[in-house]
Design an enzyme around this catalytic site. Structure first.
Site, short mmCIF file in Angstrom:
data_model
loop_
_atom_site.label_atom_id
_atom_site.label_comp_id
_atom_site.label_asym_id
_atom_site.label_seq_id
_atom_site.Cartn_x
_atom_site.Cartn_y
_atom_site.Cartn_z
CB CYS A 9 2.65 -39.72 17.53
SG CYS A 9 1.10 -40.79 18.78
CB CYS A 41 4.09 -42.10 28.87
SG CYS A 41 4.83 -41.81 30.19
#
Lengths: 126, 113, 400
Positions: free
Chosen positions: A102, A33
């Protein structure tokens, strides 16, 4: 696209590596990913005294990892668990919307490291 | 509308999928290249052509032969007259209106594009 | 700055800028206006049409100006498919295509068309035999790009065109990435339509063209004006079109001469050798020989593409990547995945594309400065020693 502060943490990341004999290790993400963060922590008297990371990922992921490891040092476990993705992003001077995940990964990797620590403590001699 | 069959055109203008005023611009353009007596076939799916093409022929003195229908579009036939009037319906409107591509039909409806 | 992203865009050629200037300033007329100011603008558009036609050996009336390559591709797929629906409702496109081909094809699927997506080999090449096998009685359109901007592979367009001609099926090729590097010749059986983008060969952004073979019906995307023969309404972007024409003339001369392509092929081979020699666990993507001059693309293992781009940019090297993180959609390049490259390796994609401004010294600089970028990022990566137990995970759900 990225703030100066974020670029600083990307180009000069703090706390890269792993702690030998770490008290807790947490990993989050998957390389297919695009992002994987691995955080190791040292805990003394209920406080995180050291944190290090290794990250496979984009500039934001690396900067988030660097920032998270900076933020947790000296914090109690509860204080560390209270660190949100928004707090990490804010410390970095903001993240573009498509990069918010993130900071999520950063908080999750940290949480896993703390859980790992608690698990070891629970399993071993108290 | 007069329906015709078996007309052998000299030239074909395929303007299927082209809308107003391309049917008239193309018609005028193609007619310029024809000799008197020759027949132009126009292939179009534009409904407005059924009125506009015969009307254009009236104004310019060319002969509208009729149309035939095929499944997806109309075929219109025009025979070039001797001594065609140099008239273009698009240029009869206010100066510049032709340049904007205003449709004669739209103008008739008072629809100033 | 060392610019290695010619597949993203090119600097405007000075001659193109010069050709544009009058139409940005005093020659501002509308090409449809009847007075001479309009006439000058009209002439500029028609001159450019002839120049663009000459680049690909077409007739001027076969060129339809668009606002760019994406519009040209949308127009080709949608316009040709809808105009030929009565003949059949099956399209064939390759998995290497740009989204401006793939997405219109997907929309057509929702509207009742069937689409075959052609698989490619490990080098990203379409097999013409696969194209022929995919043809059914319903097939009306095939679209295969001329060369891939992502991996540089040159596709067998001539062979596919011959197959299309044999079966009397329309064939479109997206020549956006190849136009500056490879001659295109539409004057042979089989090629019905070809897309171009001006800024990919030194023209301005905002101009492109679709070649459509004379006598081919196409459904307009944009209605409401007589521009481009009623096929593309809207007042022409005269300055950009004039710039596109000037750039097309220069490219035609360059391609005829062949020196620039030879120079870029030399730089490409040097860069490939330098990177593969200087970086362990780096792999060339795309075809080793049948690739665009000036195109060097790699997958670098154990690190991520966007981080490579950022760190390279800090050293003044501007390149591109097909990694998930470098894309706004956060999805790994479907092109790399369709070539059979694993999702985790695809994250390490980096593309260096060169053009007119690239010098030998630029290439030397990348060969010496890029390996340290990789080294630094591997120091940070948990996988420097290998992927370990990291597993393929096809479903990446991004949490927010």
């Amino acid at each position: 696209m990225y703030s100066e502060k974020l670029m600083d943490h990307f180009t000069n990341p703090r706390n890269v590596g792993e702690i030998p004999n770490a008290d807790g290790i947490g990993e989050e993400g998957n390389p297919t990913c695009g992002d994987v963060m691995k955080i190791s922590i040292k805990v003394e008297d209920g406080r995180i005294t050291d944190a290090k990371f290794r990250t496979f990922g984009c500039g934001a992921a690396i900067a988030v990892s660097s920032m998270v490891t900076e933020m947790v040092k000296g914090k109690t476990l509860d204080e560390a668990l209270a660190i949100t993705k928004e707090a990490v992003a804010a410390e970095l001077g903001g993240l573009p919307p498509q990069k918010m995940h993130c900071s999520n990964l950063g908080a999750d990797a940290l949480r896993r490291a703390i859980e790992d620590y608690k698990g070891r403590k629970g399993a071993g001699p108290a | 509308m007069r329906f015709v069959d078996g007309i052998r055109p000299d030239v074909t203008a395929d303007i299927v999928y082209m809308m107003c005023p391309m049917h008239l611009l193309k018609l005028e353009d193609m007619m310029k290249g024809l000799q008197p007596g020759q027949v132009l076939e126009i292939l179009t799916d534009y409904d407005g052509a059924l009125e506009d093409v015969p009307e254009w022929c009236d104004k310019t003195g060319n002969e509208f032969l009729g149309m035939s229908e095929s499944p997806d579009f109309y075929k219109l036939y025009v025979r070039k007259a001797n001594g065609c009037k140099p008239c273009c319906p698009l240029n009869t409107g206010p100066k510049g209106a032709g340049a904007r591509g205003t449709c004669p039909k739209d103008r008739a409806r008072g629809n100033k594009a | 700055m060392r610019y290695f992203d010619y597949m993203a865009t090119n600097p405007l050629r000075p001659e193109a800028l010069e050709a544009m200037m009058p139409y940005l300033k005093e020659q501002f007329g509308n090409p449809l206006s009847l007075y001479d100011l309009g006439g000058k603008a009209r002439q500029a558009v028609e001159d450019a049409r002839a120049q663009v036609a000459a680049l690909i050996n077409a007739k001027p009336q076969e060129i339809i100006f668009t606002a760019g390559g994406a519009e040209a591709n949308n127009f080709a797929i949608r316009g040709l498919a809808l105009a030929n629906r009565q003949k059949g409702a099956h399209l064939i496109v390759s998995r290497m295509e740009h989204h401006s081909v793939l997405n219109p094809a997907r929309i057509l699927e929702k509207e009742g068309f069937a689409v075959t997506y052609l698989n490619v080999d490990r080098s990203g090449a379409v097999d013409p035999a696969e194209v022929e096998k995919a043809i059914t009685k319903e097939t009306i359109l095939i679209s295969v790009l001329s060369a891939s901007p992502e991996v540089g592979t040159i596709e067998p367009v001539d062979e596919i065109a011959a197959i299309a001609a044999k079966h009397q099926i329309l064939f479109h090729t997206d020549a956006v990435a190849s136009a500056a590097y490879l001659p295109s010749n539409v004057d042979k059986p089989g090629i019905t339509a070809l897309s171009l983008s001006a800024h990919e060969f030194g023209g301005p952004k905002g101009a492109g063209a679709l070649y459509v073979k004379g006598g081919t019906r196409i459904m307009p995307l944009i209605y409401g004006g007589i521009q481009e023969g009623g096929r593309r309404a809207g007042t022409e972007n005269v300055p950009a079109i004039a710039g596109m024409g000037a750039a097309a003339s220069l490219v035609k001369a360059e391609l005829a001469e062949g020196k620039e392509a030879a120079r870029l092929s030399g730089l490409r081979d040097k860069l490939i050798k330098g990177i593969l020699g200087g970086v362990e666990n780096a792999y060339l993507t795309g075809h080793p020989e049948r690739r665009l001059p000036g195109h060097a693309s790699f997958c670098v293992e154990f690190i991520e593409g966007e981080a490579m781009l950022l760190m390279s940019a800090a050293k003044g090297i501007y390149a591109a990547s097909g990694s998930a993180c470098s894309s706004k959609a956060l999805k790994a390049s479907p092109v790399l995945l369709s070539m059979g490259i694993s999702a985790q390796l695809a994250q390490g994609s980096i593309v260096f594309s060169m053009g007119g401004g690239t010098t030998d010294e630029d290439v030397d600089y990348v060969i010496s400065e890029f390996p340290p970028v990789v080294k630094r990022l591997r120091e940070i990566s948990p996988y420097a020693g290998g992927w370990g137990e990291a597993k393929e995970n096809p479903t990446c759900i991004q949490k927010n």
